[in-house]
Design an enzyme around this catalytic site. Structure first.
Site, PDB file in Angstrom:
ATOM      1  CD  GLU A  68     -65.765  14.576 -16.401  1.00 15.40           C
ATOM      2  OE1 GLU A  68     -66.048  14.365 -15.317  1.00 15.40           O
ATOM      3  OE2 GLU A  68     -65.936  15.785 -16.990  1.00 15.40           O
ATOM      4  CD  GLU A 143     -57.642  19.842 -18.014  1.00 17.07           C
ATOM      5  OE1 GLU A 143     -58.585  19.909 -17.410  1.00 17.07           O
ATOM      6  OE2 GLU A 143     -57.189  20.583 -19.013  1.00 17.07           O
TER       7      GLU A 143
HETATM    8 ZN   LIG Z   1     -64.715  18.895 -13.590  1.00 15.46          ZN
END
Ligand SMILES: [Zn+2]
Length: 215
Positions: A68, A143
């Site tokens: 995501e 990330e």
């Molecule tokens: Zn998050």
């Protein structure tokens, strides 16, 4: 619109009036990909778009959550570092976010301005369908997780946006309890693992596993 007719590749399966929102829902299916589409026609001045995917992880590496984050780090048409952050700053959006659930991930955007709404849709669709992270492993390191060492005699540590975020989540007793309950209640299903990622397991994630999950 008529049932069973095809509009831009989508076949119309069902039409239903929804009084609660003063609108009409059109349920459609994309013939080529099988993607399902619900279009709601209503006089609301706020226009909303949401694309959602079934994301059911088999372990607690947080692959769905890292996915995501990572797809919002640049795409084919928008190859910049953080299009999401630019949209937050510079668009007329009334809602803009992305969220990972135990079994799905969704990317909703909303705006009252028609031009802005179409721009937001364009950025989000390009992000999820053609993300830069498919070619750039460093986005997953940023990330997800990576080793960090500022000076040679420092201790080697783990860093990463999701890794740090989940360390915060796991420092709350309530959320540790909730996750343990899910593990005990649903041991053999996707609901028994943590789609957000358990810091103890996030560092097991490989780029190959990430790519496989995307496919
Ligand atoms: Zn998050």
């Amino acid at each position: 619109m008529e049932i069973n007719k095809v509009y831009s590749g989508f076949r119309l399966d069902r039409i239903e009036r929804i009084d609660e929102i003063n609108g009409t829902a059109y349920e459609m299916k994309h013939e080529k990909s099988g993607a399902r589409l619900i279009y709601i026609d209503s006089p609301d001045s706020n226009k909303v778009f949401n694309i959602a995917f079934r994301t059911t992880p088999h372990n607690s590496t947080g692959v769905a959550h890292i996915m995501e984050h990572s797809v919002l780090c640049g795409s084919r048409k928008f190859p910049l570092k953080e299009p999401f952050v630019e949209l937050v700053k510079g668009s007329l959006n009334t809602f803009l976010n992305a969220m990972t659930y135990p079994d799905k991930t969704m990317y909703p955007v909303a705006s009252k301005n028609d031009k802005d709404f179409h721009n937001l849709m364009d950025v989000y669709l390009d992000a999820v369908l053609y993300p830069r992270v498919r070619e750039d492993a460093e986005i997953v390191m940023q990330e997800g997780w990576h080793y960090e060492l500022d000076r040679a005699d420092d201790e080697l540590t783990y860093k990463g946006v999701v890794f740090n975020e989940m360390k915060g989540v796991y420092s709350s007793p309530d959320s540790v309890l909730e996750r343990q309950m899910m593990r005990e209640l649903f041991p053999d299903t996707t609901y028994g693992v943590d789609s957000g990622g358990d810091p103890d397991h996030i560092t097991d994630l490989t780029y190959e596993e990430f790519q496989e999950f995307y496919r």
